[in-house]
Design an enzyme around this catalytic site. Structure first.
Site, PDB file in Angstrom:
ATOM      1  CG  ASP A 258       0.243   6.791 -10.077  1.00  0.00           C
ATOM      2  OD1 ASP A 258       0.201   7.306 -11.212  1.00  0.00           O
ATOM      3  OD2 ASP A 258      -0.748   6.713  -9.328  1.00  0.00           O
TER       4      ASP A 258
ATOM      5  CG  ASN B  20       2.779   8.925  -3.374  1.00  0.00           C
ATOM      6  OD1 ASN B  20       2.264   9.900  -3.899  1.00  0.00           O
ATOM      7  ND2 ASN B  20       2.481   7.685  -3.720  1.00  0.00           N
ATOM      8  CD  GLU B  21       3.626   6.711   0.663  1.00  0.00           C
ATOM      9  OE1 GLU B  21       4.587   6.168   0.052  1.00  0.00           O
ATOM     10  OE2 GLU B  21       2.485   6.784   0.208  1.00  0.00           O
TER      11      GLU B  21
ATOM     12  CB  THR C 215      -5.120   8.884  -3.812  1.00  0.00           C
ATOM     13  OG1 THR C 215      -3.968   9.328  -4.542  1.00  0.00           O
ATOM     14  CG2 THR C 215      -6.136  10.009  -3.747  1.00  0.00           C
ATOM     15  CB  ALA C 216      -0.463   6.279  -2.147  1.00  0.00           C
ATOM     16  CE1 TYR C 217      -0.122   0.993   4.280  1.00  0.00           C
ATOM     17  CE2 TYR C 217       2.162   1.671   4.438  1.00  0.00           C
ATOM     18  CZ  TYR C 217       1.133   0.838   4.830  1.00  0.00           C
ATOM     19  OH  TYR C 217       1.357  -0.129   5.774  1.00  0.00           O
ATOM     20  CG  ASN C 218      -3.536   9.074   3.959  1.00  0.00           C
ATOM     21  OD1 ASN C 218      -3.444   9.241   5.166  1.00  0.00           O
ATOM     22  ND2 ASN C 218      -4.521   9.620   3.245  1.00  0.00           N
ATOM     23  CG  LEU C 219      -7.765   5.646  -0.164  1.00  0.00           C
ATOM     24  CD1 LEU C 219      -8.821   6.499   0.515  1.00  0.00           C
ATOM     25  CD2 LEU C 219      -7.875   5.750  -1.674  1.00  0.00           C
TER      26      LEU C 219
ATOM     27  CG  ASN D 139      13.081   4.780  -3.172  1.00  0.00           C
ATOM     28  OD1 ASN D 139      13.986   4.615  -3.957  1.00  0.00           O
ATOM     29  ND2 ASN D 139      11.947   5.375  -3.518  1.00  0.00           N
TER      30      ASN D 139
END
Length: 278
Positions: free
Chosen positions: A64, A139-140, A180-184, A237
């Site tokens: 991803d 993503n975020e 569904t990444a760090y937030n999850l 990044n």
């Protein structure tokens, strides 16, 4: 589709071999194919000037993160992306190796696919009222501590109105794609990818009633840092250092990432399948 551009993360096992298989298959079937390899010593991986104007699709080989970085680098070009998974979960990727890979390529060559737009975020750092940095995220955007192990203090405004003061290890502002990444991992909600919302999730908040907040795509979030030791990262990044009084203005970006969708599998089915592999 007849013109392709391949972005390969050579750090992933088997990625180079997968690139050779893709290139050979596409060229044998009359398609044109250019490529590049990711250079992690640089702040970006893909030079937009090297991507031919007639490119119909960008194929990323990795995980991803590979697809997200390519989407950031080529934001505004309007080229659809599709990912081949050589990483771990691969929520955004559409195929693995073997027969599944060639079925994907056949579908692309014969125009058997759909396109899905994913919203992105735009973030700007203001220092004494002047912009000093800006970037986008698929993503975020994460605001967290720079080095010392201590709680951070945030003042959050939405559309110019005070929302809350937070004491936490950090703050995540995520898109539906990033839900569904760090937030999850931080306990935030999962959001269907076609939705157009922003999710505000505190990381390890020092309060019993701290919860994620889902905001509309047209809302404008202002995060003000109250002390030294903060930094802001866009899609993982290299982080930008922040100073007391700095503000981060976050809103929906006018740019979208376009993803190719091949499988007739719902978001919930895909999520359930990926989760069982963790």
């Amino acid at each position: 589709m007849k013109s392709f551009y391949i972005v390969t993360n050579r750090d992933k096992e088997g990625a180079a071999e997968t690139e050779r298989e893709i290139r050979a298959y596409l060229e044998q079937h009359g398609a044109s194919c250019a490529s590049c390899c990711l250079d992690k010593s640089e702040s970006s991986y893909t030079d937009p000037d090297q991507v031919p104007e007639d490119t119909d699709c960008v194929i990323t080989i990795g995980g991803d993160g590979t697809l997200i970085q390519a989407a950031r680098d080529l934001a505004g070009r309007g080229i659809p992306f599709i990912g081949v998974n050589r990483g771990h979960l691969g929520y955004l990727t559409q195929a693995n190796s073997g027969q599944e890979l060639f079925q994907m390529l056949e579908a692309l060559l014969n125009d058997r696919y759909g396109l899905e737009k994913r919203m992105m975020l735009s973030g700007q750092v203001l220092r004494r009222g002047r912009p000093v940095f800006q970037d986008i995220a698929l993503n975020e955007i994460v605001i967290s501590r720079k080095d010392t192990l201590k709680a951070l203090h945030f003042r959050i405004m939405v559309n110019g109105e005070f929302l809350n003061n937070y004491t936490a290890d950090g703050m995540i502002i995520a898109t539906p794609t990033g839900s569904t990444a760090y937030n999850l991992s931080a306990g935030g909600p999962i959001v269907a990818p076609e939705a157009r919302v922003m999710v505000l999730t505190p990381i390890c908040c020092h309060a019993l009633n701290a919860r994620s907040i889902v905001l509309g795509a047209d809302d404008r979030i202002t995060v003000q840092v109250e002390e030294a030791g903060h930094m802001a990262a866009f899609d993982g990044n290299p982080a930008v250092p922040l100073f007391p009084g700095d503000q981060i203005l976050i809103c929906q970006s006018p740019l979208d990432t376009v993803l190719v969708q091949l499988k007739k599998v719902s978001f919930l089915q895909n999520l359930s399948s990926k989760m069982t592999r963790i």
